[in-house]
Design a protein around this motif. Structure first.
Motif, PDB file in Angstrom:
ATOM      1  N   GLY A 324      17.260 -20.385  19.423  1.00  0.00           N
ATOM      2  CA  GLY A 324      17.193 -20.721  21.041  1.00  0.00           C
ATOM      3  C   GLY A 324      18.914 -21.104  21.510  1.00  0.00           C
ATOM      4  N   VAL A 325      20.154 -21.729  21.198  1.00  0.00           N
ATOM      5  CA  VAL A 325      21.379 -21.577  21.587  1.00  0.00           C
ATOM      6  C   VAL A 325      21.312 -20.317  21.893  1.00  0.00           C
ATOM      7  N   LEU A 327      19.473 -17.139  22.307  1.00  0.00           N
ATOM      8  CA  LEU A 327      19.088 -16.457  23.271  1.00  0.00           C
ATOM      9  C   LEU A 327      19.758 -17.051  24.196  1.00  0.00           C
ATOM     10  N   LEU A 328      19.901 -18.742  24.444  1.00  0.00           N
ATOM     11  CA  LEU A 328      20.319 -18.435  26.012  1.00  0.00           C
ATOM     12  C   LEU A 328      21.513 -18.230  25.895  1.00  0.00           C
TER      13      LEU A 328
END
Lengths: 349, 316
Positions: A324-325, A327-328
């Motif tokens: 997630g990190v 991607l963000l």
């Protein structure tokens, strides 16, 4: 204009794609260097097998995004075609080929329906495909209420391994030993399939009037209309081709897993990952900029990142967080645009 | 005599009519098979609205963001994260913790969309993934407390004057949002920014703050829904918010809010939620298998939008 200037201009226009490609190359080379059996055919086969489905779905998502819309049904169409394929890919070679044809036809027809609803129903793509996605999942559940399926074993083996194994299975090119097959023998078949579909379907489309119209609509639909471009045809064609790509993903998933699974969660995950892949590949969500090849690269980046968890000693519980990190942070690089803007009003589009 | 309905109210009228049609069709079905009409009994309807309140509160928040022409895909794990963190903290601090999680996520979403100018579609998706990762990491090594606190149980399950408390919470949220949209400067700014951000900016609206505000409301609504859902199912669990994202978007759009922003009335969203909740309950009374439900669900959305959700044709 000199050759160099043209090259620089290409780089300037495709900065997102170029960055993504560079990132992929760096990530992939590092991965193979760190991997104890890096740069081997076995690793490449495994990697490409796990990438193929999401790569196709990301290509499918690209077309609606280029129009300035979004297709929330790509994962569902992939699931539907996956279930269709799991019923049809068996029997004699001709039956199998016909099954493949029907599978691809299903996805293409579904994409065509999406296009017609968007064009003639004049409903926003995001909300129209939200609804048709539910319909696709419903049909998939009708076809395959429980996971399972019957896919020809030879086919499953041949298409998910190297070119040599493919030739060996079907007794082509002296069972894979022909001299002219040597240079290609170690290339995984899924990579060949992706490249084949991209070259045969995407490249001609992009160069056609219809394909260019898709880009024009994404940039400025009013201007495209006033220039006399075939807007309706281009929109329908974009969704239809998207459906075809999604069907390729579903077909491959059925061959790879020898089964079909009408899983709503899985369909949703594929749809969301496809959006991420499209953005990572340098396609603008505002429309008009990008390409399916970029999305291919974006999908590969997403997958390579997850491959790292196998070779690095990372707590499995932290994996979703790191994904997630990453991607963000990756999409946040788009924020550099705001630093270049000279007029505040240019931010609002 | 021909009734004239203002264009912005057409979706609301048609959706309300469809709600009546669903009720009648469901009643006709139960009358013909079981000889009873449970759909028309107040208790049954209140029970449906009680379970519908979670969706209703999510949709209320989602509407703020859609009015701006944005979208909030982080609702599922905002809801889950708020619920799981709140139960892990427990006690009297549980509710403030849930709201705090909501505000924090909303600020992050708003920052990414308003200041970094990253499309909300992808930024909120990233935030959703990060929240999921955080929750997996938090619950993986050990099992934190996940039982609902007494106040959560009260909010979700108890009844006041014969009406479930959850419906009061939903009504409270609805009243606040409706008043805010129609009676405050922020509400006006929301519509203006959604219609054309450049024009809103030039007329002196701090559009970035408006965007951040809308995302905070959306996340706070999701966290309230998380608290209620925890109370209703007596515990917080991973993936509890997954079922709310797409129906929330569908409810807002069925209620006549334009997906590109700037247009929509809150009453429409309310009716959109009721429509989806009743449709679901009628389908479950009919014991429709999941496949049929999905197909009908999708067809209803398409059908309704074909009636009143059509865009202008681009001709210039």
């Amino acid at each position: 204009m000199t050759h160099k200037a043209g090259w620089k201009r290409w780089l300037f226009q495709n900065i997102g794609f170029a960055t993504a490609l560079l990132l992929l190359i760096v990530l992939f080379l590092t991965y193979n260097i760190l991997h104890p059996r890096g740069f081997s055919s076995a690793v490449a086969i495994q990697n490409s097998n796990e990438t193929a489905a999401i790569a196709f779905v990301a290509m499918a998502q690209t077309l609606p995004v280029l129009l300035g819309g979004l297709d929330l049904s790509v994962g569902a169409v992939m699931t539907l075609t996956n279930c269709v394929a799991s019923e049809l890919l068996n029997g004699s070679p001709w039956q199998i080929l016909f099954g493949m044809f029907l599978t691809l036809l299903t996805g293409t027809a579904f994409g065509f329906m999406n296009g017609c609803i968007v064009v003639y129903g004049r409903i926003q793509p995001i909300i129209a495909t939200l609804a048709t996605g539910a319909i696709a999942i419903g049909l998939a559940l009708l076809i395959r209420p429980k996971p399972g399926g019957n896919v020809d074993d030879d086919l499953g083996w041949a298409l998910t391994n190297s070119v040599y194994d493919f030739a060996d299975t079907y007794g082509l090119a002296d069972g894979g030993n022909a001299w002219w097959l040597r240079p290609f023998a170690d290339i995984p078949v899924p990579i060949m399939l992706i490249v084949f579909v991209a070259v045969v379907a995407w490249v001609p489309f992009r160069r056609s009037v219809t394909g260019r119209t898709v880009y024009a609509i994404g940039s400025a639909e009013g201007a495209a209309y006033m220039s006399g471009l075939p807007i309706e045809r281009a929109k329908i064609a974009a969704f239809t081709l998207g459906g075809f790509f999604a069907a390729c993903g579903g077909l491959y998933l059925a061959i790879q897993t020898s089964s079909g699974n009408a899983d709503i969660q899985q369909a949703g995950a594929y749809t969301l990952n496809s959006i991420a892949a499209v953005v990572l590949g340098g396609t603008s969500l505002l429309g008009g900029v990008g390409s399916a090849i970029g999305s291919l690269v974006g999908a590969m980046i997403l997958r390579v990142i997850s491959f790292y968890f196998r070779i690095l000693d990372i707590d499995p519980l932290l994996q979703p967080l790191i994904e997630g990190v990453v991607l963000l942070v990756a999409v946040s690089f788009g924020a550099f645009r705001t630093l270049r803007v000279k007029n505040q009003l240019d931010l609002f589009r | 005599m021909r009734m004239s309905v203002a264009p912005e109210n057409r979706p609301i009228v048609i959706a309300s009519l469809f709600v009546v049609v669903i009720l009648l069709a469901g009643t006709a079905y139960t009358l013909s098979t079981a000889g009873s009409a449970p759909l028309l009994s107040p208790n049954y309807l209140l029970q449906q609205l009680q379970t519908g309140s979670f969706l209703g509160i999510c949709a209320a928040g989602m509407m703020m963001v859609i009015l701006l022409g944005q979208i909030d895909l982080s609702i599922p794990w905002t809801l889950t994260a708020a619920a799981m963190t709140a139960t892990a903290v427990g006690g009297d601090l549980a509710l403030p913790t849930a709201l705090g999680v909501g505000i924090a996520v909303g600020l992050l979403n708003g920052f990414g969309v308003a200041y970094l100018r990253i499309p909300s579609m992808i930024f909120t998706l990233g935030v959703d993934t990060v929240l999921r990762g955080l929750m997996v990491a938090q619950t993986g090594g050990f099992a934190p407390q996940d039982t609902a606190t007494p106040i959560m149980l009260f909010l979700a399950k108890d009844k006041l004057l014969g009406i479930p408390v959850a419906i009061f919470v939903w009504a409270g949220v609805s009243l606040l949002i409706a008043l805010m949209l129609t009676r405050t400067g922020f509400g006006r700014s929301l519509y203006a920014t959604g219609s054309r951000e450049g024009a809103a900016y030039l007329s002196g609206i701090r559009t970035k703050w408006v965007i951040v505000g809308a995302f905070v409301i959306s996340s706070v609504c999701a966290s309230i829904a998380g608290v209620l859902l925890t109370g209703y199912s007596a515990k917080a669990y991973q993936g509890m918010g997954n079922a709310f994202l797409l129906p929330a978007i569908a409810a807002v759009v069925l209620g006549g809010t334009h997906i590109l922003g700037g247009k929509g009335r809150y009453i429409g969203t309310l009716i959109g939620v009721v429509l989806i909740v009743l449709l679901n309950s009628v389908l479950s009374i009919m014991q429709m298998p999941e496949a049929g439900r999905q197909i009908i669900y999708g067809s209803v959305i398409i059908g309704m939008l074909l009636v009143y959700g059509r865009n202008q044709r681009v001709t210039s």
